[in-house]
Design an enzyme around this catalytic site. Structure first.
Site, PDB file in Angstrom:
ATOM      1  N   ARG A  86     -18.156   8.269   8.445  1.00 37.25           N
ATOM      2  CA  ARG A  86     -18.335   6.881   7.991  1.00 37.25           C
ATOM      3  C   ARG A  86     -17.531   5.920   8.859  1.00 37.25           C
ATOM      4  NH1 ARG A  86     -17.799   7.309   1.443  1.00 37.25           N
ATOM      5  NH2 ARG A  86     -19.880   8.124   1.029  1.00 37.25           N
TER       6      ARG A  86
ATOM      7  N   TYR B 202       0.832  -1.214   0.000  1.00 38.43           N
ATOM      8  CA  TYR B 202       0.000   0.000   0.000  1.00 38.43           C
ATOM      9  C   TYR B 202       0.869   1.268   0.000  1.00 38.43           C
ATOM     10  CZ  TYR B 202      -3.605  -3.263   1.825  1.00 38.43           C
ATOM     11  OH  TYR B 202      -4.460  -4.315   2.050  1.00 38.43           O
TER      12      TYR B 202
ATOM     13  N   ILE C 163     -12.741  -5.358   7.671  1.00 35.43           N
ATOM     14  CA  ILE C 163     -11.810  -4.227   7.793  1.00 35.43           C
ATOM     15  C   ILE C 163     -12.131  -3.211   6.692  1.00 35.43           C
ATOM     16  CG2 ILE C 163      -9.890  -5.206   9.096  1.00 35.43           C
ATOM     17  CD1 ILE C 163      -8.608  -6.040   6.495  1.00 35.43           C
TER      18      ILE C 163
ATOM     19  N   ASN D 140     -19.200   2.874  10.779  1.00 32.37           N
ATOM     20  CA  ASN D 140     -18.798   1.503  10.433  1.00 32.37           C
ATOM     21  C   ASN D 140     -18.453   0.666  11.665  1.00 32.37           C
ATOM     22  OD1 ASN D 140     -19.196   2.218   7.785  1.00 32.37           O
ATOM     23  ND2 ASN D 140     -17.031   2.262   7.218  1.00 32.37           N
TER      24      ASN D 140
ATOM     25  N   SER E  56     -12.275   3.560   5.079  1.00 36.70           N
ATOM     26  CA  SER E  56     -12.894   4.868   4.866  1.00 36.70           C
ATOM     27  C   SER E  56     -11.952   5.946   5.362  1.00 36.70           C
ATOM     28  CB  SER E  56     -14.245   4.989   5.580  1.00 36.70           C
ATOM     29  OG  SER E  56     -14.795   6.263   5.264  1.00 36.70           O
TER      30      SER E  56
ATOM     31  N   LEU F 160     -17.244  -4.173   2.025  1.00 35.17           N
ATOM     32  CA  LEU F 160     -18.370  -3.408   1.460  1.00 35.17           C
ATOM     33  C   LEU F 160     -18.446  -3.611  -0.054  1.00 35.17           C
ATOM     34  CD1 LEU F 160     -17.777  -0.068   3.435  1.00 35.17           C
ATOM     35  CD2 LEU F 160     -19.514  -1.804   3.908  1.00 35.17           C
TER      36      LEU F 160
HETATM   37  P1  A2P Z   1     -14.636   6.622   1.636  1.00 36.91           P
HETATM   38  O1  A2P Z   1     -13.194   6.333   1.986  1.00 36.91           O
HETATM   39  O2  A2P Z   1     -14.799   7.889   0.866  1.00 36.91           O
HETATM   40  O3  A2P Z   1     -15.556   6.542   2.844  1.00 36.91           O
HETATM   41  P2  A2P Z   1     -14.213  -1.620   0.914  1.00 36.91           P
HETATM   42  O4  A2P Z   1     -13.747  -1.476   2.330  1.00 36.91           O
HETATM   43  O5  A2P Z   1     -15.213  -2.707   0.678  1.00 36.91           O
HETATM   44  O6  A2P Z   1     -13.048  -1.708  -0.067  1.00 36.91           O
HETATM   45  O7  A2P Z   1     -15.012  -0.270   0.546  1.00 36.91           O
HETATM   46  C1  A2P Z   1     -14.353   0.966   0.592  1.00 36.91           C
HETATM   47  C2  A2P Z   1     -15.184   1.980  -0.166  1.00 36.91           C
HETATM   48  O8  A2P Z   1     -16.444   2.163   0.491  1.00 36.91           O
HETATM   49  C3  A2P Z   1     -14.503   3.308  -0.217  1.00 36.91           C
HETATM   50  O9  A2P Z   1     -14.796   3.894  -1.485  1.00 36.91           O
HETATM   51  C4  A2P Z   1     -15.162   4.103   0.909  1.00 36.91           C
HETATM   52  O10 A2P Z   1     -15.143   5.478   0.593  1.00 36.91           O
HETATM   53  C5  A2P Z   1     -16.568   3.549   0.903  1.00 36.91           C
HETATM   54  N1  A2P Z   1     -17.187   3.548   2.232  1.00 36.91           N
HETATM   55  C6  A2P Z   1     -16.632   3.179   3.406  1.00 36.91           C
HETATM   56  N2  A2P Z   1     -17.505   3.288   4.418  1.00 36.91           N
HETATM   57  C7  A2P Z   1     -18.656   3.740   3.862  1.00 36.91           C
HETATM   58  C8  A2P Z   1     -19.932   4.075   4.396  1.00 36.91           C
HETATM   59  N3  A2P Z   1     -20.192   3.954   5.702  1.00 36.91           N
HETATM   60  N4  A2P Z   1     -20.895   4.510   3.534  1.00 36.91           N
HETATM   61  C9  A2P Z   1     -20.634   4.630   2.214  1.00 36.91           C
HETATM   62  N5  A2P Z   1     -19.449   4.327   1.655  1.00 36.91           N
HETATM   63  C10 A2P Z   1     -18.461   3.896   2.472  1.00 36.91           C
END
Ligand code: A2P
Length: 259
Positions: free
Chosen positions: A221, A35, A213, A225, A216, A175
């Protein structure tokens, strides 16, 4: 049971996001060599008011270090970038079966564990047969296997295998990278419980035995979460969300993808 994912944050974003997350109550922070944000994560940990022992830091190393001695070098590099004197959980990031040296890497990890350089060891994106190979070769059970798991791609058989062997399942991209949040069974459950779609999907992961995990950078958020322990999805809601399995883009294939 819930950690902060940090891909694809850069050092600056990760520095801010990890500080917000710790403030919101996160104690598990997940990063990786690949990363390229371990320095940012480490700087946030250094600035946080919490004692190091209150945090659980996971990192992962690349195929370049898949040898008995290479793992020690990978560990040292991560320690230096993070600015920590130990790592809580160190994972082989991808099995890279074409290279074929993950068993050597795992032997190196087991050695680090026995020397107290890490508190726990494991894998990411390993299949059941690859996990069996590791356990047969070393007698050491991985503490964790981190897998891509969301309503778009369920992994019930893998989770059952992990449970049978005492391997803890963590879900990356829980997500579905956000792609699942507008799906009807998810929004319906969110309305029924008065929560957000993301909270429903994280709860769904937990009820299937996978510790999510989510990534965000947004403080609100991040806080939401974590707030998924005051409601429970019923069997009908779970089954409706299960039916989304396979409806999204194909997941990463650990037999061909990796670094
Ligand atoms: P952001 O960083 O702008 O919140 P995953 O963990 O499945 O890879 O998903 C990550 C994505 O989901 C990121 O684009 C993140 O954007 C978004 N995301 C994370 N938490 C939320 C939330 N509570 N509601 C909507 N989108 C979210």
């Amino acid at each position: 049971m819930i950690g902060l994912g940090t891909w694809p944050m850069d050092d600056t974003e990760a520095g801010a996001a990890v500080l917000h997350a710790i403030d919101a109550g996160y104690r598990l922070i997940d990063t990786a060599e690949n990363y390229r944000n371990e320095e940012g994560v480490g700087q946030a940990i250094a600035r946080s008011p919490l004692a190091r022992s209150e945090l659980f830091v996971t990192t992962k190393f690349n195929a370049e270090w898949h040898s008995y001695d290479g793992v020690r070098t990978a560990w040292r590099h991560s320690i230096e970038r993070l600015g920590l004197d130990y790592i809580d959980l160190l994972l082989i990031h991808w099995p890279n079966p074409a290279q074929g040296t993950y068993v050597d890497a795992y032997k190196g990890l087991a050695k680090l564990l026995s020397k107290g350089k890490v508190r726990a060891i494991g894998t990411s994106n390993f299949t059941q047969s690859q996990l069996t190979e590791l356990m047969d070769a070393t007698g050491v059970v991985p503490d964790v296997n981190q897998i891509q798991h969301s309503p778009l791609w369920m992994r019930a058989e893998d989770i059952a295998f992990h449970e049978q062997h005492g391997i803890f399942t963590q879900a990356w991209s829980p997500l579905g990278r956000g792609a699942v949040l507008d799906a009807e069974p998810v929004t319906a459950a969110a309305t029924a419980h008065g929560v957000t779609s993301a909270q429903v999907v994280l709860r769904w992961n937990l009820q299937h035995g996978a510790s999510p995990i989510p990534k965000s950078t947004d403080p609100e958020r991040q806080a939401a979460n974590l707030d998924v322990f005051s409601f429970e999805l019923d069997a009908v809601q779970m089954a409706a969300i299960d039916a989304l399995d396979g409806t999204g883009p194909a997941p990463a294939d650990p037999m061909s993808f990796g670094h």
